[in-house]
Scaffold this motif. Sequence first.
Motif, PDB file in Angstrom:
ATOM      1  N   ARG A 111     -68.769 -17.370   9.695  1.00 13.25           N
ATOM      2  CA  ARG A 111     -69.321 -16.037  10.533  1.00 13.25           C
ATOM      3  C   ARG A 111     -67.959 -15.232  10.757  1.00 13.25           C
ATOM      4  N   VAL A 112     -66.982 -15.482  11.768  1.00 13.34           N
ATOM      5  CA  VAL A 112     -65.862 -14.021  12.197  1.00 13.34           C
ATOM      6  C   VAL A 112     -64.921 -13.998  11.010  1.00 13.34           C
ATOM      7  N   ILE A 113     -65.073 -14.211   9.929  1.00 15.50           N
ATOM      8  CA  ILE A 113     -64.337 -14.134   8.402  1.00 15.50           C
ATOM      9  C   ILE A 113     -65.476 -12.676   7.911  1.00 15.50           C
ATOM     10  N   SER A 114     -66.407 -13.070   7.785  1.00 12.09           N
ATOM     11  CA  SER A 114     -67.368 -12.122   7.624  1.00 12.09           C
ATOM     12  C   SER A 114     -67.278 -10.862   7.557  1.00 12.09           C
ATOM     13  N   PHE A 115     -67.653 -11.149   9.765  1.00 14.33           N
ATOM     14  CA  PHE A 115     -68.069  -9.938   9.690  1.00 14.33           C
ATOM     15  C   PHE A 115     -66.834  -8.756  10.122  1.00 14.33           C
ATOM     16  N   LEU A 116     -65.426  -9.418   9.962  1.00 11.91           N
ATOM     17  CA  LEU A 116     -64.260  -8.609   9.998  1.00 11.91           C
ATOM     18  C   LEU A 116     -64.064  -8.029   8.860  1.00 11.91           C
ATOM     19  N   LEU A 117     -64.698  -8.641   7.537  1.00  9.70           N
ATOM     20  CA  LEU A 117     -64.350  -7.806   6.602  1.00  9.70           C
ATOM     21  C   LEU A 117     -65.406  -6.934   5.837  1.00  9.70           C
ATOM     22  N   THR A 118     -66.266  -7.190   6.737  1.00 12.79           N
ATOM     23  CA  THR A 118     -66.998  -5.599   6.402  1.00 12.79           C
ATOM     24  C   THR A 118     -68.265  -5.813   7.675  1.00 12.79           C
ATOM     25  N   VAL A 119     -67.611  -4.504   7.798  1.00 10.54           N
ATOM     26  CA  VAL A 119     -68.994  -4.306   9.153  1.00 10.54           C
ATOM     27  C   VAL A 119     -69.931  -3.328   8.900  1.00 10.54           C
ATOM     28  N   LEU A 120     -71.225  -3.697   9.371  1.00 10.88           N
ATOM     29  CA  LEU A 120     -72.263  -3.094   9.380  1.00 10.88           C
ATOM     30  C   LEU A 120     -73.192  -2.748  10.180  1.00 10.88           C
ATOM     31  N   PRO A 121     -73.957  -1.541  10.313  1.00  9.85           N
ATOM     32  CA  PRO A 121     -74.274  -0.400  11.630  1.00  9.85           C
ATOM     33  C   PRO A 121     -75.554  -1.427  12.497  1.00  9.85           C
ATOM     34  N   SER A 122     -75.046  -1.055  12.883  1.00 11.24           N
ATOM     35  CA  SER A 122     -76.168  -1.973  14.190  1.00 11.24           C
ATOM     36  C   SER A 122     -77.273  -1.396  13.955  1.00 11.24           C
ATOM     37  N   GLN A 123     -78.850  -1.822  14.093  1.00  9.85           N
ATOM     38  CA  GLN A 123     -79.897  -1.273  14.445  1.00  9.85           C
ATOM     39  C   GLN A 123     -80.295  -1.374  15.456  1.00  9.85           C
ATOM     40  N   ASN A 124     -79.752  -0.802  16.939  1.00 12.32           N
ATOM     41  CA  ASN A 124     -79.456  -0.737  18.127  1.00 12.32           C
ATOM     42  C   ASN A 124     -79.175   0.027  18.217  1.00 12.32           C
ATOM     43  N   PRO A 125     -79.794   1.605  18.858  1.00 11.63           N
ATOM     44  CA  PRO A 125     -79.749   2.728  18.869  1.00 11.63           C
ATOM     45  C   PRO A 125     -78.763   3.041  20.649  1.00 11.63           C
ATOM     46  N   ASN A 126     -76.890   3.855  20.206  1.00 12.34           N
ATOM     47  CA  ASN A 126     -76.005   3.525  21.182  1.00 12.34           C
ATOM     48  C   ASN A 126     -75.403   2.085  21.703  1.00 12.34           C
ATOM     49  N   CYS A 127     -75.272   1.161  20.393  1.00 11.61           N
ATOM     50  CA  CYS A 127     -75.724   0.056  21.261  1.00 11.61           C
ATOM     51  C   CYS A 127     -74.284  -0.171  21.792  1.00 11.61           C
ATOM     52  N   TYR A 128     -72.876   0.013  21.286  1.00  7.68           N
ATOM     53  CA  TYR A 128     -71.535   0.559  21.939  1.00  7.68           C
ATOM     54  C   TYR A 128     -71.483   0.585  23.015  1.00  7.68           C
ATOM     55  N   ARG A 129     -72.420   1.905  23.356  1.00  5.62           N
ATOM     56  CA  ARG A 129     -72.054   2.476  25.028  1.00  5.62           C
ATOM     57  C   ARG A 129     -72.697   1.405  25.704  1.00  5.62           C
ATOM     58  N   HIS A 130     -74.028   0.958  25.556  1.00  6.75           N
ATOM     59  CA  HIS A 130     -74.840   0.195  26.237  1.00  6.75           C
ATOM     60  C   HIS A 130     -74.176  -1.609  26.431  1.00  6.75           C
ATOM     61  N   ARG A 131     -73.088  -2.036  25.257  1.00  7.59           N
ATOM     62  CA  ARG A 131     -72.561  -3.496  25.473  1.00  7.59           C
ATOM     63  C   ARG A 131     -71.033  -3.521  26.127  1.00  7.59           C
ATOM     64  N   PHE A 132     -70.423  -1.945  26.074  1.00  4.39           N
ATOM     65  CA  PHE A 132     -68.921  -2.172  26.038  1.00  4.39           C
ATOM     66  C   PHE A 132     -68.300  -1.156  27.027  1.00  4.39           C
ATOM     67  N   PRO A 133     -67.135  -1.270  27.113  1.00  7.00           N
ATOM     68  CA  PRO A 133     -66.264  -0.296  27.562  1.00  7.00           C
ATOM     69  C   PRO A 133     -65.501   0.568  26.887  1.00  7.00           C
ATOM     70  N   PRO A 134     -65.455   1.887  26.664  1.00  3.66           N
ATOM     71  CA  PRO A 134     -64.347   2.772  25.767  1.00  3.66           C
ATOM     72  C   PRO A 134     -63.237   1.972  25.761  1.00  3.66           C
ATOM     73  N   PRO A 135     -63.117   1.865  24.101  1.00  6.69           N
ATOM     74  CA  PRO A 135     -62.214   1.057  23.906  1.00  6.69           C
ATOM     75  C   PRO A 135     -60.249   1.824  24.969  1.00  6.69           C
ATOM     76  N   PRO A 136     -59.928   0.482  25.591  1.00  4.21           N
ATOM     77  CA  PRO A 136     -58.506   0.780  26.319  1.00  4.21           C
ATOM     78  C   PRO A 136     -57.543   0.896  25.369  1.00  4.21           C
ATOM     79  N   GLU A 137     -56.413   1.762  26.025  1.00  2.00           N
ATOM     80  CA  GLU A 137     -54.653   1.723  25.566  1.00  2.00           C
ATOM     81  C   GLU A 137     -54.017   0.967  24.923  1.00  2.00           C
ATOM     82  N   ASP A 138     -53.805  -0.149  26.366  1.00  2.15           N
ATOM     83  CA  ASP A 138     -53.239  -1.048  26.056  1.00  2.15           C
ATOM     84  C   ASP A 138     -53.608  -2.615  25.910  1.00  2.15           C
ATOM     85  N   TRP A 139     -52.673  -3.432  25.157  1.00  3.49           N
ATOM     86  CA  TRP A 139     -53.252  -5.095  24.545  1.00  3.49           C
ATOM     87  C   TRP A 139     -53.739  -5.755  25.689  1.00  3.49           C
TER      88      TRP A 139
END
Length: 312
Positions: A111-139
């Motif tokens: 599963r990990v290898i599959s979704f890293l190889l091919t990224v499918l768009p989410s069917q949920n509107p504004n999914c990233y905004r609702h679940r994750f913070p903005p990508p940070p600058e530091d590791w």
Amino acid sequence: AMAAIFLTGVLLTENFFVWVVAATYQPGIEGSPQPLQDNGQIVQRHLLNVVLGLSKGSIVHLRSILNVQWALAASLGVSFGVVDLQMVKGRTVWGLALRALLMLAALRSIRVISFLLTVLPSQNPNCYRHRFPPPPEDWYSWIEIGMRPQSHGGCNDLIISGHATVLTTFACFATSTAGHKLVSLALWSMLAIDFMLEVYEGFHYSVDMWLGTLIGCMLWRILAPLEEIDSTVSTVNKLKPLGSASLLEILAYSAPAMTAYIDIIFVPHNYQAYVVFGYLLVAGVHAVRHGFTHFLQMLLFSLMFLAISIWL
């Protein structure tokens, strides 16, 4: 013990990349990209909404009543008990557990290898905004966010479905120990209904569920010889009368289950996964010092259901 540790390592790695794949998919961060056409979903919605006249609310309510995922989790527990009490000839808890844990670990790795190889768009509107913070600058922040349990899923970790990998493993395990056609028919029918509703609600594409089930069943068959590798742990199955247990033994055997319960109910969601590391440490030390014992079996079962509760 090594199989449980391997699976937990795979789950923690997957948890991190669920965040990474969403945080590196720019169209999803900026808005709501157009979902792919899902013919399976189109057919289902036409049959349920147009032909049968059912509303989405009534269908979601039906799914919550069925509660298939926890019904299968309960069947898994019953299967462990039946095998441990030696009610199924020729099967052992350790052999079955080894087969199921490695199957799930292999599935989640695919599963990990599959979704890293091919990224499918989410069917949920504004999914990233609702679940994750903005990508940070530091590791450091990337790692810290990635270690938070993503128990409700991400946005772009779609192919193959993590939901399908877990429930397919449960179904294969339960039906193989039941050995009854009607039980098998009932469990697989429940699974099919749950997967179809997962697609209907837009949590996954049809291909995600299809491939998760198909690959899971194939791996279960491929890993069948692993059940024969249990001669070194056969002594674990020798049961003692319950009345012979001391108070210290009762407390020791209760501790893993109670700790898992406290972790799930009272520990803040973002920190629940860290308790898994404690279980892994105790299991590893116990295995090295005492080998395979009933207490280690109880500890690993508690670890398994703790992981299920966090990530299912």
